[in-house]
Scaffold this motif. Structure first.
Motif, PDB file in Angstrom:
ATOM      1  N   LEU A  94      -8.416  -2.034   1.727  1.00 16.47           N
ATOM      2  CA  LEU A  94      -7.470  -1.116   2.297  1.00 16.47           C
ATOM      3  C   LEU A  94      -7.517  -1.564   3.897  1.00 16.47           C
ATOM      4  N   TYR A 115      -5.258   7.810   1.957  1.00  8.94           N
ATOM      5  CA  TYR A 115      -6.616   7.336   2.350  1.00  8.94           C
ATOM      6  C   TYR A 115      -7.560   8.656   2.031  1.00  8.94           C
ATOM      7  N   LEU A 156       0.778  -1.170  -0.185  1.00 10.67           N
ATOM      8  CA  LEU A 156       0.011   0.124  -0.051  1.00 10.67           C
ATOM      9  C   LEU A 156       0.754   1.183   0.074  1.00 10.67           C
TER      10      LEU A 156
END
Length: 170
Positions: free
Chosen positions: A98, A144, A74
């Motif tokens: 996520l 995010y 990520l």
């Protein structure tokens, strides 16, 4: 069997764990030159990594690299200089890929996966602890929030004060 556009001539181990180690090939100088002419890339793109995570996110998180390996992938997606296309952004927002944690003190042991609507930014630690709300890893909060639209815990929790009875006279 994989078509040339789905194999790579090299990639970091973290990426190979997501996409499959069988996707890394080496047929020598002449063979690799031929594969490049057929569309084989030296390393996967960000879109390949997103698709790889979406294929089996829970399996990758449960794999040998676990939380830390997932976090590395990520981070690579977030730090990539190549732009995320609308398809990759849509996948990241709507698929439960996520990484989050319900215990920011021990993230590896409380890791969970969620969509952008299910993961939050830690802006209210008291509410987060009280309700075990899944929050983003601190170093991915900007990614995010800015790219995926993840909201803070404060947007999810509402505080209300009510009076029960009358105030005492002393």
């Amino acid at each position: 069997w994989c078509p040339p556009v789905q194999v790579f001539l090299g990639m970091p181990d973290d990426f190979a764990a997501v996409l499959g180690r069988d996707r890394v090939v080496d047929f020598g100088r002449a063979g690799n030159a031929f594969l490049r002419a057929c569309g084989t890339r030296d390393e996967p793109t960000v879109a390949h990594l997103v698709d790889g995570l979406a294929a089996d996110p829970a399996g990758f998180l449960a794999g040998p690299d676990g939380y830390h390996g997932y976090l590395k992938v990520l981070r690579a997606i977030a730090a990539s200089l190549s732009p995320l296309g609308p398809e990759s952004l849509g996948t990241l927002r709507t698929h439960p890929i996520l990484l989050a944690t319900t215990d920011p003190v021990n993230p590896a042991t409380s890791a969970v996966l969620g969509t952008a609507a299910e993961v939050y930014l830690l802006d209210d630690a008291v509410s987060q602890r009280q309700f075990s709300i899944p929050v983003a890893p601190p170093d991915l909060e900007a990614f995010y929030r800015d790219r995926l639209g993840v909201q803070g815990v404060g947007s999810r929790v509402r505080t209300e004060w009510t009076m029960n009875g009358e105030a005492g006279t002393g």
